[in-house]
Design an enzyme around this catalytic site. Structure first.
Site, PDB file in Angstrom:
ATOM      1  N   HIS A  13      15.772  16.961 -10.357  1.00 32.09           N
ATOM      2  CA  HIS A  13      15.279  18.339 -10.598  1.00 32.09           C
ATOM      3  C   HIS A  13      15.632  19.196  -9.387  1.00 32.09           C
ATOM      4  CE1 HIS A  13      11.893  21.203 -12.060  1.00 32.09           C
ATOM      5  NE2 HIS A  13      12.580  21.830 -11.111  1.00 32.09           N
ATOM      6  N   HIS A  15      17.270  23.278  -8.074  1.00 38.05           N
ATOM      7  CA  HIS A  15      17.781  24.631  -8.331  1.00 38.05           C
ATOM      8  C   HIS A  15      18.923  24.893  -7.361  1.00 38.05           C
ATOM      9  CE1 HIS A  15      14.313  25.565 -10.896  1.00 38.05           C
ATOM     10  NE2 HIS A  15      13.682  24.752 -10.066  1.00 38.05           N
ATOM     11  N   LEU A  16      20.133  25.033  -7.906  1.00 34.95           N
ATOM     12  CA  LEU A  16      21.288  25.303  -7.043  1.00 34.95           C
ATOM     13  C   LEU A  16      21.612  26.791  -6.993  1.00 34.95           C
ATOM     14  CD1 LEU A  16      23.635  22.326  -8.062  1.00 34.95           C
ATOM     15  CD2 LEU A  16      22.050  22.458  -6.128  1.00 34.95           C
ATOM     16  N   ARG A  17      20.981  27.585  -7.892  1.00 39.59           N
ATOM     17  CA  ARG A  17      21.303  29.022  -8.010  1.00 39.59           C
ATOM     18  C   ARG A  17      22.795  29.185  -8.343  1.00 39.59           C
ATOM     19  NH1 ARG A  17      15.947  29.224  -8.571  1.00 39.59           N
ATOM     20  NH2 ARG A  17      14.784  29.509  -6.645  1.00 39.59           N
ATOM     21  N   LYS A  99      15.494  22.308 -21.229  1.00 38.46           N
ATOM     22  CA  LYS A  99      14.322  22.610 -20.416  1.00 38.46           C
ATOM     23  C   LYS A  99      13.409  23.607 -21.107  1.00 38.46           C
ATOM     24  CE  LYS A  99      11.869  22.768 -16.578  1.00 38.46           C
ATOM     25  NZ  LYS A  99      12.174  23.055 -15.185  1.00 38.46           N
ATOM     26  N   HIS A 136       8.446  22.386 -17.758  1.00 41.15           N
ATOM     27  CA  HIS A 136       7.593  23.000 -16.744  1.00 41.15           C
ATOM     28  C   HIS A 136       6.216  23.096 -17.386  1.00 41.15           C
ATOM     29  CE1 HIS A 136       6.620  25.727 -13.278  1.00 41.15           C
ATOM     30  NE2 HIS A 136       5.602  25.924 -14.102  1.00 41.15           N
ATOM     31  N   HIS A 174       7.998  18.059 -11.928  1.00 44.07           N
ATOM     32  CA  HIS A 174       7.229  18.391 -10.712  1.00 44.07           C
ATOM     33  C   HIS A 174       5.716  18.342 -10.938  1.00 44.07           C
ATOM     34  CE1 HIS A 174       7.208  22.261 -12.687  1.00 44.07           C
ATOM     35  NE2 HIS A 174       8.304  22.740 -12.147  1.00 44.07           N
ATOM     36  N   ASP A 247      12.829  19.571  -6.812  1.00 49.66           N
ATOM     37  CA  ASP A 247      12.505  20.962  -7.119  1.00 49.66           C
ATOM     38  C   ASP A 247      12.824  21.863  -5.928  1.00 49.66           C
ATOM     39  OD1 ASP A 247      11.748  23.136  -8.641  1.00 49.66           O
ATOM     40  OD2 ASP A 247       9.617  22.926  -8.191  1.00 49.66           O
ATOM     41  N   HIS A 251      14.824  30.656  -2.031  1.00 45.68           N
ATOM     42  CA  HIS A 251      14.730  32.115  -2.139  1.00 45.68           C
ATOM     43  C   HIS A 251      15.037  32.651  -0.751  1.00 45.68           C
ATOM     44  CE1 HIS A 251      12.800  32.218  -6.143  1.00 45.68           C
ATOM     45  NE2 HIS A 251      12.184  31.122  -5.753  1.00 45.68           N
TER      46      HIS A 251
HETATM   47  N1  LIG Z   1       9.221  25.590  -8.344  1.00 46.69           N
HETATM   48  C1  LIG Z   1       9.218  26.852  -7.986  1.00 46.69           C
HETATM   49  O1  LIG Z   1       8.268  27.298  -7.320  1.00 46.69           O
HETATM   50  N2  LIG Z   1      10.228  27.691  -8.303  1.00 46.69           N
HETATM   51  C2  LIG Z   1      11.367  27.390  -9.123  1.00 46.69           C
HETATM   52  C3  LIG Z   1      11.057  27.372 -10.580  1.00 46.69           C
HETATM   53  C4  LIG Z   1      10.315  26.147 -11.070  1.00 46.69           C
HETATM   54  O2  LIG Z   1      10.776  25.014 -10.906  1.00 46.69           O
HETATM   55  O3  LIG Z   1       9.231  26.285 -11.654  1.00 46.69           O
HETATM   56  C5  LIG Z   1      12.440  28.445  -8.856  1.00 46.69           C
HETATM   57  O4  LIG Z   1      13.410  28.508  -9.608  1.00 46.69           O
HETATM   58  O5  LIG Z   1      12.330  29.177  -7.865  1.00 46.69           O
HETATM   59 ZN   LIG Z   2      12.077  23.693 -10.527  1.00 45.63          ZN
HETATM   60 ZN   LIG Z   3       9.167  24.538 -12.826  1.00 53.51          ZN
END
Ligand SMILES: NC(=O)N[C@@H](CC(=O)O)C(=O)O
Ligand SMILES: [Zn+2]
Ligand SMILES: [Zn+2]
Length: 347
Positions: A13, A15-17, A99, A136, A174, A247, A251
């Site tokens: 899990h 997030h690579l953006r 998802k 989620h 998560h 996860d 940001h």
């Molecule tokens: N976990 C987070 O707090 N943020 C994740 C989104 C997510 O996994 O719910 C995100 O994309 O910023």
């Molecule tokens: Zn996430």
């Molecule tokens: Zn999430």
């Protein structure tokens, strides 16, 4: 010096953006992780197989040349997702799941699912073809307290979904509560969960005592210490239903340190080292390899990686900030130390 050699781990899990963020996120992931389940909550979200495959190409193009890293793609479910989309996803060699974001639950979830029962025809096809549903798991009703949203989701949605679709493969993403850990432990083997390093290492005191710590704000939000302990017990239990998912969710600093800061903790710079700390504190370093490198691939029906990494008990300093997208982000433990390091491959 104490050292620990593990089958190369994967991140189930992350997030690579996109765009100019990819060199940072992909570079950090590819240092250690063999594969990663890449979350589809871009703007716009990855709702089709075509978009997932194009995104995968952008990720591969941002890879540092030296290492193999395999991004495993995921479709983002919306109220418009059709059963045909699931058949296409199953047919793609690159898509490993779909998802479910309840609309409004987290970052870039506005396009998510409003009415869960409307999704049932899609879930029926997922169950039939064996495509995992990644969830989620938080309700979004404004009257439900933010600390209760995961536990309420289990009663309102997880239980009905698992009853209606008894063989649907589900990853409760998560997890952050004792209730979720118990639900997964008591469910059949095709219901699993990812656990983040930050939820193993932190609780809500680390978010709120002595001043608000925006870099510890994530969703689902950090819970009280008893829940943290339940997650540590689950992760170190040897139960194959629980496996590694960072996860890691970057940001930019300005978006976190703001009057209305974004949710997400960045751990990709040192994720396996942070997990090693948590497992060592629990006296369970011997359980790390299965959690990090064996149970995830087993759940997804894949082989474990064929090579290894070595962790050494040598502290590493974490920079105060990391460059991303012509700006910067603040990683977990910024300006501090992590007790473990990864032995670099000989060049
Ligand atoms: N976990 C987070 O707090 N943020 C994740 C989104 C997510 O996994 O719910 C995100 O994309 O910023
Ligand atoms: Zn996430
Ligand atoms: Zn999430």
């Amino acid at each position: 010096m104490q050292s620990l050699t593990l089958i190369r781990p994967d991140d189930w899990h992350v997030h690579l953006r996109d765009g100019s963020s990819l060199p940072r996120t992909v570079g950090d992931m590819a240092q250690v992780m063999g594969r990663a389940i890449v979350m589809p909550n871009l703007t716009p979200p990855i709702t089709t197989v075509g978009a997932a495959e194009a995104y995968r190409e952008r990720i591969l193009a941002a890879m540092p040349s030296a290492r193999q890293f395999d991004p495993l793609m995921v479709l983002y479910l919306t109220d418009q997702t059709r059963p045909e989309d699931i058949h296409e996803a199953k047919a793609s060699p690159f898509v490993y799941g779909a998802k479910l974001y309840p609309a409004g639950a987290t970052t870039n979830s506005d396009a998510g699912v409003g009415d869960l029962s409307g999704l049932y025809p899609v879930l029926a096809v997922m169950e039939e073809v064996g495509l995992p549903l990644l969830v989620h798991g938080e309700v979004t009703e404004s009257e439900v307290d933010i600390f209760d949203r995961e536990a309420v989701f289990i009663e309102q949605h997880m239980v009905p979904i698992t009853e209606r679709f008894p063989t649907l493969r589900i990853v409760f993403e998560h997890i952050t509560t004792a209730q979720a850990a118990q639900f997964v432990a008591e469910s059949p083997a095709h219901v699993g969960a990812t656990i983040t390093a930050h939820h193993l290492l932190l609780n809500r005191n680390d978010l709120l005592v002595g001043g608000v710590r925006p870099h510890h704000y994530c969703l689902p939000i950090l819970k009280r210490r008893t829940h943290q302990e339940a997650l540590i017990n689950a992760a170190t239990s040897g139960d194959p239903s629980f496996f590694l998912g960072t996860d890691s969710a970057p940001h930019l600093q300005g978006a976190k340190e703001a009057a209305c800061g974004c949710a997400g903790v960045y751990t990709a710079h040192a994720s396996i080292e942070l997990y090693a700390e948590a497992f060592e504190q629990a006296g369970a370093l011997d359980k790390l390899e299965n959690f990090a490198s064996v149970f995830g691939p087993r759940f997804y029906g894949l082989e474990a990686n064929s090579d290894t990494i070595t962790l050494i008990k040598q502290p590493q300093s974490v920079p105060a900030s990391l460059a991303m997208a012509d700006s910067q982000l603040i990683p977990m433990r910024a300006g501090g130390e992590i007790a473990w390091s990864v032995l670099k491959d000989p060049q």
